[in-house]
Enzyme design. Structure first.
Site, PDB file in Angstrom:
ATOM      1  N   ALA A  92     -27.392  94.370 -42.019  1.00  0.00           N
ATOM      2  CA  ALA A  92     -28.770  94.854 -41.853  1.00  0.00           C
ATOM      3  C   ALA A  92     -28.783  96.378 -41.906  1.00  0.00           C
ATOM      4  O   ALA A  92     -27.793  97.025 -41.563  1.00  0.00           O
ATOM      5  CB  ALA A  92     -29.312  94.367 -40.521  1.00  0.00           C
ATOM      6  N   GLY A 125     -25.061  91.216 -41.248  1.00  0.00           N
ATOM      7  CA  GLY A 125     -25.988  90.409 -42.040  1.00  0.00           C
ATOM      8  C   GLY A 125     -25.434  90.073 -43.419  1.00  0.00           C
ATOM      9  O   GLY A 125     -25.783  89.037 -44.000  1.00  0.00           O
ATOM     10  N   GLU A 179     -23.523  87.060 -42.821  1.00  0.00           N
ATOM     11  CA  GLU A 179     -24.442  85.955 -42.491  1.00  0.00           C
ATOM     12  C   GLU A 179     -25.071  85.380 -43.756  1.00  0.00           C
ATOM     13  O   GLU A 179     -25.249  84.171 -43.894  1.00  0.00           O
ATOM     14  CB  GLU A 179     -25.532  86.450 -41.529  1.00  0.00           C
ATOM     15  N   GLU A 204     -21.704  93.517 -35.155  1.00  0.00           N
ATOM     16  CA  GLU A 204     -22.932  93.810 -34.404  1.00  0.00           C
ATOM     17  C   GLU A 204     -22.647  94.202 -32.963  1.00  0.00           C
ATOM     18  O   GLU A 204     -23.284  95.090 -32.397  1.00  0.00           O
ATOM     19  CB  GLU A 204     -23.865  92.595 -34.426  1.00  0.00           C
TER      20      GLU A 204
END
Ligand code: 3H9
Length: 694
Positions: A67, A106, A109, A129
């Site tokens: 992200a 992300g 992910e 994270e």
């Protein structure tokens, strides 16, 4: 000429396969444009009947860093990453991730929701994270354990562990390692995929994670990440994902990630992420300034520091010429270096071959002329300004014009040393910490006339040695020692007033430091600290001079851990044990000075030790001895054990409020003395203004 912006996701056809290349430099963060681009790719995949499937790949040096951290401070705009990922997992045609470089956060992910994953053999995978005080919020918690099992998932989610391609293959995180053309092989995987049986990661069973495992994991993480909330929360969320239907679990995971984003701990860790990157840049120097190549290092002075720096350079793959005063001194240095490497081999850290290779790059000599090919020479003789000036002048005459000349000093006036050379533009300081091959911190010291590319080179050089470096300005004791000395001063004053070593250490370890200042003093050696005090005596106040507790301990034969007794005693275990003899010594010290012991509260201990360093940090900023509050935070969290989840002393001060710090400082100025606690101007301004160091 008009410049066209490049699309953040570029689509191309390879046969009947659609390839979507993420192209969002520098790290392919999954910013809004990327998320929208991926949705467009999925729309096209579903709409175009001629397409058999989709490969998600990336341009640049890595797949994706996850992200976009820059979007975290405002409301994130849809499409949300979780929704993009859900769309691709439920696509009716195969979607394959083709990963090179790293797939982080992300980015991973996204990859684990694809129907298959292929990676280049040098790829790295991780969910970092937790290092930002948050947790995966786009399915990482719900999906990863289903691929790799609970143990590996805990390590990756709660501890931010990264794994390489071969471990990822063994763990079941990826299906294949590419043998040649990554994209070509990924498109083959699309063709081979059976349309009707697309494997959905979230449909796999969640591994067992029972109450006993949860408890044991919580305990282990609490020990390793003291005071940090996110690792504990990771266990809660994994337990939740184990018992909750996927759709609901994904929703709860996303909500938890969002909630963590607004915690003080996440703000602190994100502050450090940025501060660490900012600190690599020299204030006032153009970002594009290139570092000069350093292919050969000279070191003058074969004492403890010279040896340590030599080992650090050898470990970094550099050839080193180490110049000592005499044959005897260089022989001693050689033996000391061999001993360092010998124990590395014994501990299994290095192979014999690696040591041989390093030693083959080391030349030891008493002849200064051997420095004639060095790109960088570090003078590291004893801290005697006249002797240093003489050696600097001598080196100056020998080395080529291009050579950068550096003095390793912990407190000397760098500008005055600069006058000893004819190359002021090529002269600067580096303050290594002892032992230099172990300590990860370096203060690079700029002079007024040092050339910008020389400063940039020193930052790059320190990085190459594996050190965290911060550029500081000339100031006695620079940043680290100057700030540390204030904490030491307060610890001594508090002992005088009635606190005990164990109280002071307990309060600071409870705060989050790995060791308290007095146990740390025992590690450094009280004789060493007494010598440092002796060197600084003239600069000390009368009260500081009188707080001669270290000297008394040394006189009583207590040198610290090395002889089993200092502020504490040390038995066979290396655990510090409180010693009544020290209490007696402190009582005698107080009696002699007419100080009545009082009860010092834990709050006072904490505040005086911390606020003294914060106040000094603010003064250093005022003097321009350090460019940014974040630089101080990097130094303290990377090298001095300040808990990272509190962001470093300056960030911590802003978090608890500069007005609070200001009023406490004013109160202690009344108790301890104005000269010690008068609030720095920056704190006064911050307290009256926006609450920040500006
Ligand atoms: C996440 O994914 C949350 C999701 O689970 C849930 C969402 C719902 N975004 O480190 P470098 C910048 S959280 C934006 O110097 P390197 C960095 O600031 C994310 N920018 O290079 C720097 O900019 P500048 C989880 C980012 O080669 C530039 O890129 N991911 C991001 O030494 C170069 O970085 C992470 O925590 C980002 N995500 O290392 C990954 N990442 O030049 C954190 C970096 O202006 N990143 N930038 O200062 C890293 O570990 C390293 O940056 C990386 C490259 C290994 C990628």
């Amino acid at each position: 000429m008009t410049a066209f912006a490049r699309a953040a996701v570029q689509l191309r056809g390879v046969g009947d396969v659609l390839v979507a290349d993420i192209d969002n430099p520098p790290v392919n963060a999954l910013s809004h444009a990327v998320r929208a681009g991926l949705i467009a790719a999925l729309d096209r995949l579903e709409a175009d009947e001629t397409l058999s499937g989709l490969v998600i790949a990336a341009r640049g040096r890595l797949f994706s860093a996850g992200a976009d951290i820059n979007e975290f401070n405002a409301d994130i705009e849809p499409p949300f990453l979780g929704d993009v990922i859900e769309r691709l997992e439920t696509a009716t045609k195969p979607v394959i991730a083709a990963i090179h470089g790293s797939a982080l956060g992300g980015g991973l992910e996204l990859a684990i929701a694809c129907h298959g994953r292929i990676a280049a053999d040098d790829a790295v995978f991780g969910l970092p994270e937790v290092k930002l005080g948050i947790l995966p919020g786009a399915g990482g918690i719900v999906r990863l354990p289903r691929l790799v099992g609970i143990e590996q998932a805990v390590a990756m989610i709660a501890e931010g562990r990264r794994i390489d391609a071969s471990e990822a293959l063994t763990a079941g995180l990826i299906d294949r390692i590419a043998t040649g053309d990554l994209i070509g092989e990924a498109t083959e995987m699309v063709s081979a995929a059976v349309r009707s049986a697309l494997p959905r990661t979230s449909e796999r069973p969640f591994p067992l994670f029972d109450a006993a495992q949860q408890d044991a994991t919580r305990k282990a993480l609490a020990g390793r990440y003291r005071g940090q909330d996110a690792p504990q929360k990771a266990v809660d969320l994994l337990a939740m994902a184990a018992r909750t239907p996927v759709a609901e679990a994904l929703r709860l995971e996303q909500a938890a990630c969002k909630a963590l984003l607004s915690t003080d701990q996440s703000r602190a860790l994100r502050h450090l992420f940025t501060a660490e990157r900012d600190a690599t840049r020299v204030a006032g120097v153009d970002r594009e300034t290139a570092a000069r190549p350093i292919d050969r290092v000279g070191i003058v002075g074969a004492g403890t520091m010279g040896r340590g720096i030599a080992v650090a350079c050898l470990d970094a793959g550099l050839p080193v010429v180490l110049v000592g005063r005499s044959e005897a001194s260089i022989e001693a240095a050689r033996q000391a270096i061999s001993k360092i490497y010998g124990s590395a081999v014994k501990r299994g850290r290095l192979s014999e071959t690696a040591v041989e290779e390093r030693l083959a790059r080391l030349e030891t000599t008493p002849v200064l002329d051997r420095l004639c090919e060095a790109d960088l020479v570090i003078e590291t003789i004893a801290e005697d300004p006249d002797a240093k000036r003489a050696v600097i002048s001598a080196i100056d005459l020998i080395v080529p014009e291009r050579t950068i000349l550096v003095t390793n000093t912990s407190f000397l006036d760098i500008e005055s040393l600069a006058q000893a050379t004819e190359r002021p533009g090529h002269f600067a300081g580096m303050h290594f910490f002892n032992p230099a091959n172990v300590m990860k911190l370096v203060e690079n010291v700029r002079t007024k006339r040092a050339a910008p590319d020389v400063l940039v080179t020193l930052m790059a050089f320190a990085k190459r040695l594996g050190k965290t470096a911060v550029m500081v300005g000339p100031s006695e004791g620079f940043v680290v020692n100057r700030m540390l000395s204030k904490r030491t001063r307060e610890a001594l004053f508090l002992l005088q007033e009635g606190a005990t070593p164990r109280q002071i250490d307990r309060v600071l370890t409870d705060f989050g430091f790995p060791v308290g200042p007095l146990a740390l003093a025992d590690m450094a050696g009280l004789d060493v600290l007494a010598a440092t005090r002796a060197a600084r005596l003239a600069a000390m106040s009368e009260r500081e001079r009188g707080a001669d507790i270290v000297e008394r301990l040394v006189a009583a034969g207590r040198l610290g851990r090395k002889n089993g007794a200092g502020y504490y005693t040390y038995g066979d275990s290396r655990t510090p044990q409180p010693d009544p003899a020290v209490d007696t010594l402190l009582a005698a010290h107080r009696a002699e000075r007419g100080i009545a012991a009082r009860t010092v509260t834990d709050d006072e201990v904490r505040e005086r030790c911390l606020f003294a360093i914060i106040n000094e940090g603010a003064k250093l900023l005022e003097e321009n001895a350090v460019a940014r509050p974040g630089d101080i935070d990097v130094l303290w969290t990377k090298g001095l054990g300040f808990p990272a989840h509190l962001g470093g002393p300056m960030h911590y001060a802003e978090t608890i409020g500069l007005s609070h710090v200001h009023s406490a400082l004013s109160r202690y100025a009344g108790i301890v003395g104005d000269e010690y606690f008068k609030p720095a101007r920056l704190i006064e301004q911050g307290a009256a203004g926006d609450g920040r160091f500006s």
